[in-house]
Write a protein that holds these residues in place. Sequence first.
Motif, mmCIF file in Angstrom:
data_model
loop_
_atom_site.group_PDB
_atom_site.id
_atom_site.type_symbol
_atom_site.label_atom_id
_atom_site.label_comp_id
_atom_site.label_asym_id
_atom_site.label_seq_id
_atom_site.Cartn_x
_atom_site.Cartn_y
_atom_site.Cartn_z
ATOM 1 N N HIS A 97 0.830 -1.216 0.000
ATOM 2 C CA HIS A 97 0.000 0.000 0.000
ATOM 3 C C HIS A 97 0.860 1.260 0.000
ATOM 4 O O HIS A 97 0.501 2.276 -0.588
ATOM 5 C CB HIS A 97 -0.974 0.008 1.181
ATOM 6 C CG HIS A 97 -0.314 0.212 2.509
ATOM 7 N ND1 HIS A 97 -0.091 1.454 3.045
ATOM 8 C CD2 HIS A 97 0.186 -0.676 3.406
ATOM 9 C CE1 HIS A 97 0.511 1.331 4.213
ATOM 10 N NE2 HIS A 97 0.690 0.039 4.459
ATOM 11 N N LEU A 98 2.024 1.202 0.626
ATOM 12 C CA LEU A 98 2.931 2.343 0.651
ATOM 13 C C LEU A 98 3.558 2.563 -0.721
ATOM 14 O O LEU A 98 3.651 3.689 -1.201
ATOM 15 C CB LEU A 98 4.008 2.111 1.712
ATOM 16 C CG LEU A 98 4.877 3.284 2.075
ATOM 17 C CD1 LEU A 98 4.042 4.434 2.614
ATOM 18 C CD2 LEU A 98 5.892 2.869 3.116
ATOM 19 N N LEU A 99 3.964 1.483 -1.367
ATOM 20 C CA LEU A 99 4.511 1.594 -2.721
ATOM 21 C C LEU A 99 3.461 2.152 -3.675
ATOM 22 O O LEU A 99 3.768 3.012 -4.516
ATOM 23 C CB LEU A 99 4.995 0.224 -3.212
ATOM 24 C CG LEU A 99 6.169 -0.379 -2.463
ATOM 25 C CD1 LEU A 99 6.403 -1.814 -2.921
ATOM 26 C CD2 LEU A 99 7.427 0.448 -2.648
ATOM 27 N N ASP A 100 2.225 1.681 -3.556
ATOM 28 C CA ASP A 100 1.137 2.180 -4.415
ATOM 29 C C ASP A 100 0.903 3.661 -4.170
ATOM 30 O O ASP A 100 0.765 4.443 -5.115
ATOM 31 C CB ASP A 100 -0.156 1.401 -4.150
ATOM 32 C CG ASP A 100 -0.059 -0.057 -4.561
ATOM 33 O OD1 ASP A 100 0.853 -0.407 -5.355
ATOM 34 O OD2 ASP A 100 -0.883 -0.861 -4.079
ATOM 35 N N GLU A 101 0.868 4.064 -2.908
ATOM 36 C CA GLU A 101 0.623 5.473 -2.559
ATOM 37 C C GLU A 101 1.719 6.381 -3.105
ATOM 38 O O GLU A 101 1.453 7.496 -3.536
ATOM 39 C CB GLU A 101 0.539 5.595 -1.040
ATOM 40 C CG GLU A 101 0.247 6.992 -0.542
ATOM 41 C CD GLU A 101 0.181 7.040 0.973
ATOM 42 O OE1 GLU A 101 0.599 8.074 1.523
ATOM 43 O OE2 GLU A 101 -0.272 6.058 1.594
ATOM 44 N N MET A 102 2.955 5.899 -3.091
ATOM 45 C CA MET A 102 4.091 6.700 -3.561
ATOM 46 C C MET A 102 4.384 6.486 -5.045
ATOM 47 O O MET A 102 5.335 7.048 -5.572
ATOM 48 C CB MET A 102 5.324 6.374 -2.719
ATOM 49 C CG MET A 102 5.127 6.695 -1.249
ATOM 50 S SD MET A 102 6.552 6.297 -0.246
ATOM 51 C CE MET A 102 7.612 7.662 -0.678
ATOM 52 N N GLU A 103 3.551 5.649 -5.699
ATOM 53 C CA GLU A 103 3.696 5.350 -7.126
ATOM 54 C C GLU A 103 5.079 4.797 -7.447
ATOM 55 O O GLU A 103 5.742 5.211 -8.401
ATOM 56 C CB GLU A 103 3.363 6.582 -7.969
ATOM 57 C CG GLU A 103 1.934 7.059 -7.768
ATOM 58 C CD GLU A 103 1.582 8.287 -8.581
ATOM 59 O OE1 GLU A 103 2.454 8.817 -9.299
ATOM 60 O OE2 GLU A 103 0.423 8.723 -8.488
#
Length: 63
Positions: A24-30
Amino acid sequence: ALPPAFRPAAQGVALLVADWPPQHLLDEMEIDDPLDLTGLYEGIPLTEKSHFDQPLGPDTIWI
């Protein structure tokens, strides 16, 4: 074992060590490749903190 000059600033910081960042953190930070994220600070920078702020939790350093 931190040098004395760094101890006061580090007392209110949580240090989390993870093998891989949460998806979810990787997705949020693209970020597509998890190897591109090797560390992260979550919190209010020391230069922007105020005694009047309500703490939401400890500042956190992810490595």
